[in-house]
Design a protein around this motif. Structure first.
Motif, PDB file in Angstrom:
ATOM      1  N   ARG A  70       0.830  -1.207   0.000  1.00  0.00           N
ATOM      2  CA  ARG A  70       0.000   0.000   0.000  1.00  0.00           C
ATOM      3  C   ARG A  70       0.864   1.257   0.000  1.00  0.00           C
ATOM      4  N   LEU A  71       1.991   1.187   0.682  1.00  0.00           N
ATOM      5  CA  LEU A  71       2.905   2.328   0.710  1.00  0.00           C
ATOM      6  C   LEU A  71       3.467   2.589  -0.682  1.00  0.00           C
ATOM      7  N   ARG A  72       3.832   1.514  -1.379  1.00  0.00           N
ATOM      8  CA  ARG A  72       4.384   1.660  -2.729  1.00  0.00           C
ATOM      9  C   ARG A  72       3.332   2.168  -3.706  1.00  0.00           C
ATOM     10  N   GLU A  73       2.088   1.787  -3.482  1.00  0.00           N
ATOM     11  CA  GLU A  73       0.996   2.235  -4.351  1.00  0.00           C
ATOM     12  C   GLU A  73       0.556   3.665  -4.036  1.00  0.00           C
ATOM     13  N   GLY A  74       0.938   4.136  -2.855  1.00  0.00           N
ATOM     14  CA  GLY A  74       0.471   5.451  -2.430  1.00  0.00           C
ATOM     15  C   GLY A  74      -0.947   5.417  -1.899  1.00  0.00           C
ATOM     16  N   THR A  75      -1.383   4.239  -1.430  1.00  0.00           N
ATOM     17  CA  THR A  75      -2.762   4.095  -0.950  1.00  0.00           C
ATOM     18  C   THR A  75      -2.826   3.878   0.564  1.00  0.00           C
ATOM     19  N   VAL A  76      -1.737   4.211   1.255  1.00  0.00           N
ATOM     20  CA  VAL A  76      -1.759   4.113   2.716  1.00  0.00           C
ATOM     21  C   VAL A  76      -2.684   5.193   3.268  1.00  0.00           C
ATOM     22  N   ASP A  77      -3.595   4.796   4.128  1.00  0.00           N
ATOM     23  CA  ASP A  77      -4.491   5.761   4.760  1.00  0.00           C
ATOM     24  C   ASP A  77      -4.660   5.397   6.234  1.00  0.00           C
TER      25      ASP A  77
END
Length: 221
Positions: A70-77
């Motif tokens: 998720r961090l690599r995708e930029g989808t960390v929330d």
């Protein structure tokens, strides 16, 4: 009369000896089966405990994998951070997980804007990608007898986890083949397609890993 009583006494002795003989024969016949049954019950109990421990360890590792994807995708929330913190805070985690918990507590205290900037930063790490690898579950695979000693519902959920682990393995194999293609002579268009497929495979890997963790958490809940 005395003769009849003597015969009855003799028959009684013979019957008593016969009963003792039969009991001894039955014990000799059933003894190994009884001992084997006790041994299997003990081994199955140990096997179930070992499978629980293996699943617990696996959930911690895969939870971190989900976070890295998720961090690599930029989808960390905030939601995924809280999910991960709940996973690493589970009983029986190592000191390494406790350090993660402290870091996550700090990140969860950030504002929404800070979280957004943090998520965007992960996508800007050129040349860095998620290391996809297979995670063996030897106890789940080898303790077949212990597996069948669980109740039917628990068996079904364990088998679902095993199927998802097979899917993770398949995604790793697919990713490696795609990575190999990047070392061949490709047109810019084809290279872009391969890289897109790699990122898609990583995304599926993260989604499947999260499914595994959620199912393990349901087992332990």
């Amino acid at each position: 009369m005395a003769e009849i009583l003597a015969k009855l006494a003799s028959m009684s002795d013979i019957l008593e000896k016969l009963i003792v003989l039969i009991i001894g024969w039955l014990l000799g016949l059933l003894g190994p089966a009884i001992v084997d049954g006790i041994r299997r019950k003990r081994e199955n109990k140990l096997g179930r405990k070992a499978i629980h421990a293996e699943m617990h360890d696996l959930s911690g590792v895969l939870a971190l994998v989900v976070y890295m994807v998720r961090l690599r995708e930029g989808t960390v929330d905030r939601e995924i951070m809280q999910w991960l913190k709940n996973c690493v805070d589970a009983d029986g985690r190592s000191e390494q997980f406790k350090k993660w918990s402290l870091n996550l507590a700090t990140q969860l205290s950030w504002s929404d804007e800070e979280l957004t900037n943090f998520a965007a930063f992960g996508t800007q790490q050129d040349g860095k990608t998620v290391v996809m690898q297979k995670y063996p579950v030897p106890l789940l695979d080898s303790r077949v007898a212990a597996l069948w000693s669980f109740d039917t519902s628990f068996q079904r959920r364990l088998l679902e986890i095993r199927q998802l682990m097979h899917r993770l393995d398949d995604l790793v194999d697919r990713s490696r083949k795609l990575q190999d293609m990047t070392f061949t002579s490709l047109t810019d268009e084809n290279r872009a397609l391969v890289e897109q497929n790699i990122m898609q495979t990583i995304s599926f890997y993260g989604q499947t890993a999260k499914q595994v963790v959620d199912k393990i958490n349901a087992l332990e809940g």
